[in-house]
Design a protein around this motif. Structure first.
Motif, PDB file in Angstrom:
ATOM      1  N   VAL A  97       0.865  -1.182   0.000  1.00 34.60           N
ATOM      2  CA  VAL A  97       0.000   0.000   0.000  1.00 34.60           C
ATOM      3  C   VAL A  97       0.905   1.236   0.000  1.00 34.60           C
ATOM      4  N   PRO A  98       0.862   2.044  -1.069  1.00 35.31           N
ATOM      5  CA  PRO A  98       1.850   3.122  -1.226  1.00 35.31           C
ATOM      6  C   PRO A  98       1.809   4.200  -0.162  1.00 35.31           C
ATOM      7  N   ILE A  99       0.648   4.419   0.472  1.00 34.00           N
ATOM      8  CA  ILE A  99       0.544   5.501   1.460  1.00 34.00           C
ATOM      9  C   ILE A  99       0.856   5.025   2.882  1.00 34.00           C
ATOM     10  N   LEU A 100       1.154   3.742   3.029  1.00 32.46           N
ATOM     11  CA  LEU A 100       1.505   3.201   4.338  1.00 32.46           C
ATOM     12  C   LEU A 100       3.011   3.000   4.437  1.00 32.46           C
ATOM     13  N   SER A 101       3.534   3.167   5.629  1.00 33.10           N
ATOM     14  CA  SER A 101       4.969   2.956   5.855  1.00 33.10           C
ATOM     15  C   SER A 101       5.301   1.474   5.749  1.00 33.10           C
ATOM     16  N   VAL A 102       6.592   1.177   5.715  1.00 32.85           N
ATOM     17  CA  VAL A 102       7.037  -0.215   5.688  1.00 32.85           C
ATOM     18  C   VAL A 102       6.455  -0.981   6.877  1.00 32.85           C
ATOM     19  N   TYR A 103       6.554  -0.403   8.058  1.00 26.13           N
ATOM     20  CA  TYR A 103       6.022  -1.060   9.253  1.00 26.13           C
ATOM     21  C   TYR A 103       4.520  -1.306   9.116  1.00 26.13           C
ATOM     22  N   GLU A 104       3.796  -0.298   8.665  1.00 24.10           N
ATOM     23  CA  GLU A 104       2.338  -0.417   8.537  1.00 24.10           C
ATOM     24  C   GLU A 104       1.957  -1.463   7.495  1.00 24.10           C
ATOM     25  N   ASN A 105       2.727  -1.561   6.421  1.00 17.94           N
ATOM     26  CA  ASN A 105       2.470  -2.582   5.414  1.00 17.94           C
ATOM     27  C   ASN A 105       2.690  -3.981   5.977  1.00 17.94           C
ATOM     28  N   ILE A 106       3.738  -4.146   6.756  1.00 18.69           N
ATOM     29  CA  ILE A 106       4.059  -5.464   7.299  1.00 18.69           C
ATOM     30  C   ILE A 106       2.967  -5.951   8.243  1.00 18.69           C
ATOM     31  N   VAL A 107       2.506  -5.079   9.130  1.00 18.67           N
ATOM     32  CA  VAL A 107       1.561  -5.511  10.170  1.00 18.67           C
ATOM     33  C   VAL A 107       0.106  -5.433   9.713  1.00 18.67           C
ATOM     34  N   LEU A 108      -0.142  -4.958   8.501  1.00 15.31           N
ATOM     35  CA  LEU A 108      -1.514  -4.767   8.016  1.00 15.31           C
ATOM     36  C   LEU A 108      -2.391  -6.012   8.150  1.00 15.31           C
ATOM     37  N   ARG A 134      14.421   0.848   7.717  1.00 10.65           N
ATOM     38  CA  ARG A 134      13.496   1.295   6.673  1.00 10.65           C
ATOM     39  C   ARG A 134      12.045   1.271   7.119  1.00 10.65           C
ATOM     40  N   LEU A 135      11.780   1.026   8.385  1.00  6.93           N
ATOM     41  CA  LEU A 135      10.407   0.839   8.854  1.00  6.93           C
ATOM     42  C   LEU A 135       9.530   2.073   8.693  1.00  6.93           C
ATOM     43  N   ASP A 136      10.122   3.272   8.718  1.00  6.26           N
ATOM     44  CA  ASP A 136       9.341   4.500   8.593  1.00  6.26           C
ATOM     45  C   ASP A 136       9.230   4.979   7.144  1.00  6.26           C
ATOM     46  N   ASP A 137       9.931   4.321   6.230  1.00 10.31           N
ATOM     47  CA  ASP A 137       9.905   4.721   4.826  1.00 10.31           C
ATOM     48  C   ASP A 137       8.615   4.288   4.145  1.00 10.31           C
ATOM     49  N   LEU A 138       8.272   4.962   3.060  1.00 14.49           N
ATOM     50  CA  LEU A 138       7.160   4.557   2.204  1.00 14.49           C
ATOM     51  C   LEU A 138       7.689   3.620   1.119  1.00 14.49           C
ATOM     52  N   PRO A 139       6.844   2.752   0.571  1.00 15.88           N
ATOM     53  CA  PRO A 139       7.300   1.830  -0.471  1.00 15.88           C
ATOM     54  C   PRO A 139       8.009   2.523  -1.636  1.00 15.88           C
ATOM     55  N   GLY A 140       7.533   3.713  -2.007  1.00 13.83           N
ATOM     56  CA  GLY A 140       8.133   4.425  -3.128  1.00 13.83           C
ATOM     57  C   GLY A 140       9.562   4.866  -2.889  1.00 13.83           C
ATOM     58  N   GLN A 141      10.012   4.824  -1.649  1.00 14.11           N
ATOM     59  CA  GLN A 141      11.389   5.181  -1.305  1.00 14.11           C
ATOM     60  C   GLN A 141      12.326   3.976  -1.343  1.00 14.11           C
ATOM     61  N   VAL A 150       9.861  -6.424   2.099  1.00 13.19           N
ATOM     62  CA  VAL A 150       8.700  -6.011   2.894  1.00 13.19           C
ATOM     63  C   VAL A 150       7.543  -6.982   2.661  1.00 13.19           C
ATOM     64  N   ALA A 151       7.344  -7.385   1.402  1.00 15.39           N
ATOM     65  CA  ALA A 151       6.272  -8.322   1.077  1.00 15.39           C
ATOM     66  C   ALA A 151       6.504  -9.675   1.749  1.00 15.39           C
ATOM     67  N   ILE A 152       7.756 -10.101   1.822  1.00 11.38           N
ATOM     68  CA  ILE A 152       8.078 -11.357   2.506  1.00 11.38           C
ATOM     69  C   ILE A 152       7.760 -11.234   3.991  1.00 11.38           C
TER      70      ILE A 152
END
Length: 229
Positions: A97-108, A134-141, A150-152
């Protein structure tokens, strides 16, 4: 222990002369902790098989059993819950999800299920995949390889019965492909995870314990690699 099993699995499209047998009687079992590759050319039925194994589509006939549960017997709501808890997915296009951080994507997926994140387990995954900074970064970064890490992590965080990877390195260069597959194998071993990877590239199967070849909707070869010293 068998964590996944199919029996006479069929998926047909169309009728009569235009009927396509995407899967034509697949019998398959995967042992807990295996890293298996399903190899086949375009149109062989491998992606259809992954969709059946993951409960993303229904079979024409036959059964799929994951962790002792026949998934086609579940209603839509129960199947959604089961899939979220017991099946991890890794896609070629990452699906972050592009608007979520790495951490937020992982725990979604954990948060969607209304559960608490196992922070100690999450920390182990993040450290293993080298994502601590990289947990606070966005996927686009992130680079493609980092996004796939992150997907793994997202696929592992729910502690699923099985992880299904659909051409997980299809968008990566050769060097990053080797890196990601090495990490996928490492995480499988470290977290005792069962992984089934779909790929058209047989060379990638060198990372796997087992190679299953599919052609015209049927399994034509199935062998386990000898353990390396």
């Amino acid at each position: 222990m068998k964590i996944l099993k199919t029996a006479n699995l069929k998926k047909y499209y169309g009728e009569g002369d235009v009927r396509v047998k995407a899967l034509d009687g697949v019998d398959l079992s995967i042992e807990e902790g295996e890293f298996a590759a399903v190899v086949g050319t375009s149109g062989s039925g491998k992606s259809t098989l992954l969709h059946m194994l993951g409960g993303l589509d229904y079979a024409t006939s036959g059964t799929v059993e994951v962790a002792g549960k026949k998934i086609f017997e579940l209603n839509e709501n129960d199947l959604t819950i089961f899939r979220r808890r017991q099946i991890g997915f890794i896609f070629q296009s990452y699906n972050l999800v592009p608007i979520l951080s790495v951490y937020e994507n992982i725990v979604l997926p954990v948060e969607l299920d209304g559960r608490r994140v196992d922070k100690a387990f999450l920390d182990r995954i993040v450290k293993t995949l080298g994502l601590e900074r990289r947990l606070d970064d966005l996927p686009g970064q992130l680079s493609g390889g980092q996004q796939q890490r992150v997907a793994i992590a997202r696929a592992l965080v729910t502690k699923p019965a099985i992880v299904l990877a659909d051409e997980p390195t299809g968008n990566l260069d050769s060097r990053t492909t080797q890196e990601v597959l090495g990490l996928l194998k490492l995480t499988g071993e470290q977290f005792h995870q069962t992984i089934v990877m779909i790929t058209h590239n047989e060379a990638l199967s060198q990372f796997c314990d087992r190679v299953i070849r599919i052609e015209d909707g049927r399994i034509v070869n199935d062998y386990r690699r000898e353990a390396r010293a």
